[in-house]
Design a protein around this motif. Structure first.
Motif, short mmCIF file in Angstrom:
data_model
loop_
_atom_site.label_atom_id
_atom_site.label_comp_id
_atom_site.label_asym_id
_atom_site.label_seq_id
_atom_site.Cartn_x
_atom_site.Cartn_y
_atom_site.Cartn_z
N PHE A 1 38.26 36.28 44.34
CA PHE A 1 37.22 37.11 43.72
C PHE A 1 37.18 36.78 42.39
N GLY A 2 36.30 35.99 41.77
CA GLY A 2 35.99 35.39 40.49
C GLY A 2 35.85 36.63 39.65
N VAL A 3 36.71 36.58 38.59
CA VAL A 3 36.27 37.43 37.36
C VAL A 3 36.25 36.83 36.12
N LYS A 4 35.83 37.47 35.06
CA LYS A 4 35.61 36.86 33.89
C LYS A 4 36.87 36.52 33.17
N ASP A 5 37.96 37.72 33.30
CA ASP A 5 39.29 37.37 32.52
C ASP A 5 40.36 38.49 33.31
N SER B 1 30.75 44.78 40.07
CA SER B 1 30.33 44.77 38.45
C SER B 1 31.34 43.76 37.91
N CYS B 2 32.69 43.48 38.47
CA CYS B 2 33.67 42.74 38.08
C CYS B 2 33.31 41.16 38.28
N LEU B 3 32.46 41.12 39.16
CA LEU B 3 32.31 39.61 39.67
C LEU B 3 31.73 38.58 38.57
N ALA B 4 32.17 37.50 38.36
CA ALA B 4 32.02 36.77 37.45
C ALA B 4 32.18 35.43 37.92
#
Length: 165
Positions: free
Chosen positions: A54-58, A27-30
């Protein structure tokens, strides 16, 4: 510094951990989950540690993942906390995985992808990097920080030449 010859199992170890992470904190993946570092480059000598980006929004919105990951085998350490959330697994003394939660498409994200791809695409660059790593491992022993810092000028040179293309 313990370097190993390339292990054909490294890509499948990444894929297995990628699936685990998507189930755990998907759910954190962006963006995407990327295999980076030397274990992501076929034929490259490497520390036998799978590096995962692991790509996240911020960083702020992904802070909740820290507790979840700590409850599931990852050790959190505020290393470069201004640009990522950094973890190792299973312990700081014995590591099989490094996990970097990094804002997707941030400068650090793009830099790591660019360097990995340069190593994958150029046997000459990969060979020069492997030679440097072997030399540094012999010189610095088990000093991980010195090993990492002394690789940086080579990495900067590769990134600089990649920008010109």
């Amino acid at each position: 510094m313990e370097l190993k010859q390339y292990n054909d199992e490294w890509p499948s170890l990444f894929e297995s951990e990628r699936a685990f992470l998507l189930n755990l904190i998907g759910s954190c993946l962006a963006g995407s989950v990327e295999h980076v570092g030397s274990t992501a480059v076929q034929g490259m000598v490497a520390k036998p540690v799978i590096d995962i980006m692991f790509g996240v929004k911020d960083l702020e919105s992904s802070r909740g993942a820290i507790t979840i990951l700590q409850q599931n085998g990852y050790c959190y350490y505020p290393y470069k906390a201004d640009v990522m959330h950094w973890f190792c697994k299973p312990t700081p003394e014995f590591r099989t995985h490094h996990l970097h939660l990094i804002p997707f498409q941030s400068p650090l994200w793009r830099e790591r992808i660019k360097f990995r791809d340069a190593l994958r695409e150029s046997p000459a660059i990969a060979e020069a990097y492997a030679d440097l790593k072997l030399s540094l491992a012999a010189d610095v022993g088990s000093d991980r920080e010195a090993y990492t810092q002394q690789k940086w000028p080579f990495i900067q040179k590769v990134l600089s030449s990649a920008k010109k293309r």
